[in-house]
Design a protein around this motif. Sequence first.
Motif, short mmCIF file in Angstrom:
data_model
loop_
_atom_site.label_atom_id
_atom_site.label_comp_id
_atom_site.label_asym_id
_atom_site.label_seq_id
_atom_site.Cartn_x
_atom_site.Cartn_y
_atom_site.Cartn_z
N ASP A 114 1.95 56.52 32.06
CA ASP A 114 2.43 57.08 30.80
C ASP A 114 2.17 58.57 30.71
N THR A 115 1.00 58.99 31.19
CA THR A 115 0.65 60.42 31.16
C THR A 115 1.64 61.23 31.99
N LEU A 116 1.93 60.77 33.20
CA LEU A 116 2.88 61.48 34.04
C LEU A 116 4.28 61.46 33.44
N TYR A 117 4.67 60.33 32.89
CA TYR A 117 5.99 60.24 32.26
C TYR A 117 6.12 61.23 31.10
N ASN A 118 5.11 61.27 30.25
CA ASN A 118 5.17 62.14 29.07
C ASN A 118 5.20 63.61 29.44
N VAL A 119 4.39 64.00 30.42
CA VAL A 119 4.30 65.41 30.79
C VAL A 119 5.45 65.82 31.70
N GLN A 120 5.66 65.02 32.75
CA GLN A 120 6.59 65.46 33.79
C GLN A 120 8.05 65.19 33.47
N PHE A 121 8.34 64.12 32.75
CA PHE A 121 9.75 63.82 32.50
C PHE A 121 10.14 63.91 31.02
N LYS A 122 9.52 63.11 30.18
CA LYS A 122 9.91 63.10 28.77
C LYS A 122 9.74 64.46 28.12
N GLY A 123 8.62 65.11 28.42
CA GLY A 123 8.38 66.44 27.88
C GLY A 123 9.44 67.44 28.29
N THR A 124 9.78 67.43 29.59
CA THR A 124 10.82 68.32 30.10
C THR A 124 12.16 68.01 29.48
N TYR A 125 12.48 66.74 29.38
CA TYR A 125 13.76 66.30 28.82
C TYR A 125 13.91 66.78 27.37
N LEU A 126 12.91 66.47 26.55
CA LEU A 126 13.02 66.79 25.12
C LEU A 126 12.85 68.28 24.84
N LEU A 127 12.00 68.95 25.62
CA LEU A 127 11.83 70.39 25.42
C LEU A 127 13.13 71.12 25.73
#
Length: 254
Positions: A114-127
Amino acid sequence: MENKIKIALVTGGSRGLGKNMALELAKKGIHIVLTYNSNEEKAKEVIESIERIGQQAIMVKLNVADFQSFEEFFGIVKKLIKSKFGVDKIDYLINNAGIGINALFAQTTEEQLDTLYNVQFKGTYLLTQSALSILNEGGGIVNISTELTRFALNGFSAYASMKSAIETLTKYQAKELGERKIRSNVIAPGAIETDFGGGAVRDNKKMNSFIAASTALGRVGLPDDIGSVVAFLCTDDAKWINAQRIEVSGGQMI
């Protein structure tokens, strides 16, 4: 008349690859907005280095895993670039901020995933979604992947999987943002001597030697090997490069 001021937003710009990206972009005559998560002093040092180059820079605190903060963050950025540069929009977004977790597939926990998903993918996607409102037409996005999407090394299944998702996302961004003439590319650095992942590549002599021996150019990468490629992608020289994955690894594991 076309606005000649160019501004790049670099996430995670206070150290390592992000710092070098910001400095190389500044050398191209681009003003910088850099984000930092915790190390304000290091961010100030980067700002000073950019100013010595002759460009201007702004720093803003950002946690890329705090999705609810993005609207406020871009509100702050818009106000700062208006007061500092007299413009309302940026030209380039460099999605550099990230973390690394090394764990064998069988031992990777849900929390790590979850940590990697939130930082590496979801964060990049939404930002990046949030950035579209202040990204100029004809601008560009540079995402960051890894050579580990091309070959496998033990312990990086979760990390590399998120980066594979980033590579796919890059193609869709290029496709769907093409009508605004916004290019999106992804670079895939090889192993680099930074403090990323606890500085293992830099400080572990056995790992350093292994990487150097498996790289065609015979050494481990340095931050300076990466930033100039990002800067190139944010110039008119790269105006016809779009939806591409560019590996910057010195020829590792070929």
